[in-house]
Enzyme design. Structure first.
Site: not given
Length: 676
Positions: A468-469, A472, A475
């Protein structure tokens, strides 16, 4: 040359932060000097006698305060990941300075008049789509943040903003203090019955650190979650759960109840001053779900679909608990009986999977996924300075082996680190002339640390957190825009979770999982049978998890739509706002609000619903990858474009460019098993 390290040229690889040379005493003067430099840059724009143009106003404004941004990002990132009393006290001093500086920009009439003139005379045919987006966004930022107010109201808004800045910092400090202060000290073997050997070892080490015999459990996730999950002693589960739910809610100087009342009242006053009914109305103007009504409709619709599934799940747990003579299931029983049910249904426990997921192996798997999808690779660098010896630093290279970004990874809990997991940046990406300034990105987690010859081993839930991290981080890493304020994760808040939640899907893909679920001692690959069970368990407790997220979303919206009254107790208010989503009886004198840092310290105020909103986007996006192949080059190329464009387009337009249509909510319900 300045004698303050933070203000000098860094003369480090990629101008990375010279952490090892920075003295913490330098931060305040560096921030003050950074503000002065930024104001001088602003004055050049204001005093320019030429007719305001996009170039001499918007582009010039975008370049203001670059040094200050890096210094303040460094300070606040350290205050989250490696803080101490000095930095915490300093945070309450510098937060109002930075808020005051931001207000000085918004409330400068001469500057706003120039922005307004460029905006009023805008001609889209003379601007690129990104330039047009920047112009619209800048004008809206000025107007919706108070540039159109009279002087008296501007002064009121300044005072509100300054007070909010201090309260937000104080809220987080109280939560950290209360998290660190509690520990559960056990000395009898029967008190730790059910707890796996690896967790007992960690607890024994924790006790030794404190010069105590026996075992110590804390509220740090790698200690707290396993205790709730495995400890057979129900009274002790209740004790540690209650301690967690009473953080900053006890009758002491670290109580956050009054702070919540103040923050909510001030946010409401701010919204009213700016012409909005509620703070949620103010925030949601710049969201995909652009009104409180739409958010409530979204949450209520999801609630009605998920609740029957959640109730069935709780009934299953109740049948198990009845065998232990439990008549009423309580919140502190949930993790314990969920784990028992998982073992019964899927023949595996989180604990037995851990040896197959050493941290380094999982991180390498994330890197491999990024390489297959986007052609990027991660090269560890020993010459990049770091703020703690446990941080690992990488240079990220693109498909042509050219420098793309710096990546910092910080994985283990410490006293100076707040709970949870997050991604952040030290420097954003932007273009300056022909130069593409590349970003410096960081992820911070709280996974169990290595112990003797045993490496850091992750639960499957933590494997998901890492992906998940890392989503990010990608991105930020893949950002490729002209303007920093539109770059990377500078997107609508209910779009920002798409890249992170998208990456979580990969850990449930059987063929990919087999490439890294390998026992750290024996080298044995996790069996097909177990991997099938993991994939099958993807929807385990999805009803419950969905209701939990909805409850937090409803609580957030309640605080930010004028529902909290001055006389309301925080505990009662919380119960009232979340009752539709509650599945367990309430325990008196506990509440989550006083440690709900996402909305009172982080950026999720009136935006917590975005986790579920973005799940629709990520489920729908991943469906296309499932159709084409999870590492399909063409599909990945399109998704990489979506990631690289940051906030340069409306998020729905970006999504439609990628998918060929709007997202379909059924994708989420189907994936979560919430369709009958």
């Amino acid at each position: 040359m300045n004698d303050n390290t933070l203000l000098n040229s860094y003369n480090t690889p990629f101008e990375s932060i010279p952490f090892e040379k920075i003295k913490q005493e330098e931060f305040k003067s560096a921030i003050e000097e950074g503000i002065l430099i930024a104001k001088q840059e602003l004055n050049k724009i204001i005093e320019n006698s030429e007719k305001p143009t996009f170039e001499n106003t918007m582009v010039a404004l975008e370049s203001v305060g670059k040094k200050l941004n890096i210094i303040s990002s460094t300070f606040f990132n350290l205050n989250s990941a490696e803080t101490n009393d000095f930095l915490q006290n300093l945070a309450t001093e510098v937060s109002p300075l930075l808020t005051e500086y931001a207000n000085d920009i918004i409330f400068n009439d001469r500057l706003f008049n120039k922005v307004k003139e460029v905006y009023t005379n805008r001609d889209p045919s003379n601007l690129t789509p990104e330039e047009f987006r920047l112009l619209e966004k800048t004008y809206q930022d000025f107007s919706r943040n108070g540039a159109l107010l009279n002087q008296q109201d501007k002064q009121k808004l300044r005072e509100i903003s300054n007070e909010l800045a201090v309260l937000s910092v104080k809220f987080g400090q109280n939560v950290l203090k209360e998290t660190n202060d509690y520990f559960l000290h056990l000395t009898e073997e029967n008190q730790i019955e059910g707890i796996p050997a690896s967790i007992k070892e960690m607890a024994e080490l924790e006790a030794k650190k404190r010069n105590l015999e026996g075992w110590v459990f804390t509220l740090q996730y790698p200690s707290y979650i396993p205790f709730l999950t495995y400890a057979k002693n129900r009274d002790l589960r209740k004790e540690i759960y209650t301690a967690s739910m009473q953080r900053a809610f006890k009758n002491n100087e670290f109580n956050n109840e009054e702070i919540i009342h103040k923050i909510v009242t001030l946010r409401d006053k701010k919204a009213q001053l700016l012409g909005f009914n509620t703070y949620a109305d103010f925030i949601l103007v710049e969201r995909m779900a652009n009104t409180p009504t739409l958010v409530y409709e979204f949450l209520d619709d999801l609630l009605s679909k998920a609740r029957p599934f959640a109730e069935n799940e709780i009934n299953e747990l109740m049948h198990l608990a009845e065998k232990d003579g439990i008549i009423e299931l309580m919140p502190y029983d949930h993790a314990y009986y969920s784990e028992k049910l998982r073992e019964e249904k899927f023949s595996f426990s989180e604990e037995e999977l851990k040896p197959y997921f050493p941290l380094n192996q999982v991180l390498e798997a994330a890197f491999k996924a990024a390489k297959k999808l986007y052609g990027v690779s991660f090269l560890e660098r020993k010459d990049i300075q770091k703020y703690h010896s446990e941080v690992i630093t990488y240079e990220v290279l693109n498909e042509n082996n050219e420098h793309l970004a710096l990546f910092y990874a910080d994985f283990h809990p410490r006293e100076g680190k707040r709970a949870g997991a997050w991604m952040t940046s030290y420097r954003g990406q932007y273009k300056q002339g022909k130069e593409n300034i590349r970003p410096h990105i960081s992820i911070v987690c709280n996974f169990s640390r290595p112990n003797g010859n045993t490496p850091s081993l992750l639960t499957f839930n933590e494997v998901t957190t890492l992906f998940h991290e890392f989503g990010h981080a990608l991105h930020g890493i893949l950002a490729d825009t002209v303007f920093e304020s539109l770059s990377g994760t500078n997107v609508y808040w209910d779009f920002v979770e798409l890249p992170s939640q998208f990456m979580e899907n990969f850990v449930y893909e059987k063929d990919f999982l087999k490439t890294f679920a390998i026992h750290y001692q024996t080298g044995e690959v996790l069996s097909d049978e177990k991997i099938d069970k993991i994939v099958e368990s993807a929807n385990f407790m999805q009803g419950y998890q969905t209701l939990r997220q909805i409850g937090l979303g409803l609580l957030d919206m309640g605080y930010h739509t004028n529902k909290l009254k001055p006389e309301d107790s925080i505990e009662n208010f919380e119960q009232e706002q979340t009752k539709k989503a509650q599945l367990y009886p309430h325990i008196e004198k506990t509440c989550i609000s006083t440690s709900f840092s996402h909305i009172f310290q982080g950026g999720y105020a009136a935006g917590y619903y975005s986790y579920k909103w973005a799940e629709i986007l990520d489920a729908d996006a991943f469906e296309l990858f499932k159709e084409k192949g999870i590492f399909d080059k063409e599909t990945a190329k399109k998704f990489k474009t979506l990631l690289s464009k940051g906030g340069t387009q409306n998020p729905m337009d970006l999504y439609i460019d990628f998918r060929g249509r709007k997202p379909m909510p059924e994708a989420l319900l189907k994936r979560a098993g919430l369709l009958k």
